[in-house]
Design a protein around this motif. Structure first.
Motif, PDB file in Angstrom:
ATOM      1  N   PHE A 161      73.419  -2.194  80.250  1.00  0.00           N
ATOM      2  CA  PHE A 161      73.353  -1.367  79.051  1.00  0.00           C
ATOM      3  C   PHE A 161      73.530  -2.193  77.783  1.00  0.00           C
ATOM      4  CE2 PHE A 161      75.180   1.382  75.803  1.00  0.00           C
ATOM      5  CZ  PHE A 161      74.313   2.470  75.827  1.00  0.00           C
ATOM      6  N   HIS A 162      74.377  -3.215  77.836  1.00  0.00           N
ATOM      7  CA  HIS A 162      74.662  -4.021  76.652  1.00  0.00           C
ATOM      8  C   HIS A 162      73.814  -5.284  76.588  1.00  0.00           C
ATOM      9  CE1 HIS A 162      78.000  -1.430  75.593  1.00  0.00           C
ATOM     10  NE2 HIS A 162      78.478  -1.533  76.826  1.00  0.00           N
ATOM     11  N   ARG A 166      67.133  -4.023  76.117  1.00  0.00           N
ATOM     12  CA  ARG A 166      66.992  -2.679  75.530  1.00  0.00           C
ATOM     13  C   ARG A 166      66.590  -2.756  74.065  1.00  0.00           C
ATOM     14  NH1 ARG A 166      71.052   0.253  74.756  1.00  0.00           N
ATOM     15  NH2 ARG A 166      70.213   2.329  75.157  1.00  0.00           N
ATOM     16  N   THR A 176      68.209   7.636  73.807  1.00  0.00           N
ATOM     17  CA  THR A 176      69.240   7.568  74.832  1.00  0.00           C
ATOM     18  C   THR A 176      69.999   8.882  74.907  1.00  0.00           C
ATOM     19  OG1 THR A 176      69.503   5.176  74.527  1.00  0.00           O
ATOM     20  CG2 THR A 176      71.296   6.337  75.633  1.00  0.00           C
ATOM     21  N   GLU A 178      73.265  10.773  76.591  1.00  0.00           N
ATOM     22  CA  GLU A 178      74.550  10.334  77.118  1.00  0.00           C
ATOM     23  C   GLU A 178      75.529  11.486  77.312  1.00  0.00           C
ATOM     24  OE1 GLU A 178      75.703   6.016  75.761  1.00  0.00           O
ATOM     25  OE2 GLU A 178      75.193   7.192  73.972  1.00  0.00           O
ATOM     26  N   SER A 273      74.255   8.063  81.302  1.00  0.00           N
ATOM     27  CA  SER A 273      73.372   7.620  80.227  1.00  0.00           C
ATOM     28  C   SER A 273      71.970   7.408  80.776  1.00  0.00           C
ATOM     29  CB  SER A 273      73.903   6.321  79.615  1.00  0.00           C
ATOM     30  OG  SER A 273      72.984   5.793  78.669  1.00  0.00           O
ATOM     31  N   THR A 275      68.117   6.048  79.162  1.00  0.00           N
ATOM     32  CA  THR A 275      67.287   5.580  78.053  1.00  0.00           C
ATOM     33  C   THR A 275      65.821   5.791  78.410  1.00  0.00           C
ATOM     34  OG1 THR A 275      68.889   3.947  77.286  1.00  0.00           O
ATOM     35  CG2 THR A 275      66.598   3.580  76.689  1.00  0.00           C
ATOM     36  N   ASP A 288      70.935  -0.601  85.172  1.00  0.00           N
ATOM     37  CA  ASP A 288      71.836  -0.165  84.112  1.00  0.00           C
ATOM     38  C   ASP A 288      71.257  -0.368  82.720  1.00  0.00           C
ATOM     39  OD1 ASP A 288      73.601   0.501  86.070  1.00  0.00           O
ATOM     40  OD2 ASP A 288      75.143  -0.961  85.543  1.00  0.00           O
TER      41      ASP A 288
END
Length: 395
Positions: A161-162, A166, A176, A178, A273, A275, A288
């Motif tokens: 995710f981080h 993305r 996204t 969540e 979450s 996306t 992820d």
């Protein structure tokens, strides 16, 4: 350096994709920011669906899994002081799950890739993905102290995710969805034999508990705790006592977990979450990087594996036929499965956990739903089918 597929992230999804592509004759390069030792020891998921196991076997990573993995044909639900077993094979046409830790999956895939696969660069810190909407996207990264570039026909983000991938999808395009949950999991590894030969999911007025395992001699156990909990506030004795209280059976008041030294203790926040889209130009998101599920439904690793299985087929199809039809359908194909898994994970989480603000009415609704699963073959089959994973192609 140029490659057909640049893979960012050397976790299980990135490594599995590299192996699938290798078998299909499609070249790739895997860039992993951490060193090999870190990647091979980080603790994550432990439940593998049938489709994931089949894929690992197909790429040659099934030997240790078959020798050491624990086949599970069901789970036990505990609620209102009672126990109900959900039998997977009888409800799903023979499908089951395996307990085999993600750390072991990664070790197996790394060994294969190092032995005969394409480049796998550890300590390769990616700073940017550029030109996603061009025919030749570029990955900028630092490796062994030098800034380098990798040009690709396609880029796949398996970097979480981080991760940076993305960000390659423009904010005006990327959306996204969540949900955060008002509780976390306190998880432990313990040198203690599992108390039961399958997983136990427990609903309790004191909160949720899960008794799992990593091997016949190592238990993996979880307790629902408030967000922000410090693991240091929970002594080993307090953890074991609370697990016993939440897993208690009215029919067997003497039932207890088998205790042993706690070797690892951590707190895991719970969130969902998704996306969309999972593809922009020549950049694809997987695992992820595109979606996160609470661990209650055992879907995280398996969803990531499903993503790269679909993507590998599409890339192989493009290579052999020149057709981009499957690549163009990648995002929609994966998102149908993702949202099904998100719903199942949400269902398992909200049915089994005690919300800090829930009323007695809410608790009775949870118990009614669990009773429905215990008394109805149709409701049990719905849970079993989602837990073992829908066959690829069904959503």
């Amino acid at each position: 350096m140029h490659t057909t597929v640049g893979i960012i992230g050397g976790g299980p999804s990135g490594l599995l994709l590299a192996r699938l592509l290798h078998n299909a004759g499609v070249d790739s390069v895997v860039l992993e920011s951490r060193d090999r030792a870190y990647v091979e020891r980080r603790q994550r998921a432990g439940i593998l669906e049938q489709a994931t196991v089949d894929a690992l076997r197909a790429v040659g990573a099934g030997a240790r899994l078959d020798a050491e993995g624990l086949v599970h044909d069901g789970v036990e639900l505990r609620f209102d002081g009672r126990a109900h077993r959900v039998d997977f094979p009888s409800l799903t046409g023979g499908r089951r799950v395996w307990v085999y830790a993600q750390t072991e999956v990664v070790k197996d895939l790394v060994a294969l890739q190092v032995a005969d696969g394409g480049p796998l660069l550890f300590g390769a810190e990616v700073s940017a993905v550029e030109g996603a909407d061009t025919d030749r996207p570029v990955i900028r990264y630092t490796h062994e102290g030098r800034e380098q570039t990798l040009t690709c026909d396609y880029v796949v983000g398996c970097d979480g995710f981080h991760g940076v991938t993305r960000a390659a999808v423009p904010e005006g395009v990327r959306r996204t969805y969540e949900r955060t949950y008002p509780y976390s999991w306190l998880g432990i590894l313990a040198e203690a034999p599992p108390a039961y030969d399958e997983l136990i999911y427990a609903h309790s007025e004191r909160g949720f508990a899960l008794a799992s395992m990593r091997s016949p001699s190592v238990s993996r156990l979880y307790l629902q705790v408030p967000n922000g909990t410090d693991p240091a506030d929970w002594s080993d004795e307090r953890i074991w006592d609370e697990l016993d209280a939440r897993l208690a059976l009215a029919s067997d008041p003497q039932w207890r977990l088998k205790r042993g030294p706690v070797t690892q203790k951590s707190v895991l926040p719970m969130r969902s979450s998704v996306t969309e889209p999972m593809r922009w130009g020549r950049v694809f998101l997987a695992g992820d990087a595109a979606h996160i599920v609470p661990p209650t439904g055992a879907k995280g690793l398996n969803l990531a594996a499903a993503d790269v299985i679909v993507l590998a087929r599409a890339l192989a199809h493009r290579s052999s036929t020149g057709s981009a039809e499957l690549l163009d359908a990648y995002s929609d194909t994966c998102l149908r499965r993702v949202w099904r898994a998100e719903h199942f994970s949400y269902f398992m989480t909200t049915t089994l956990h005690t919300d800090p603000g829930q009323s007695a009415f809410d608790t009775r609704l949870q118990l009614s739903q669990l009773e429905r699963i215990a008394s109805s073959p149709h409701a049990s089959a719905e849970l079993a089918e989602n837990y073992v994973g829908l066959p690829l192609g069904r959503h």
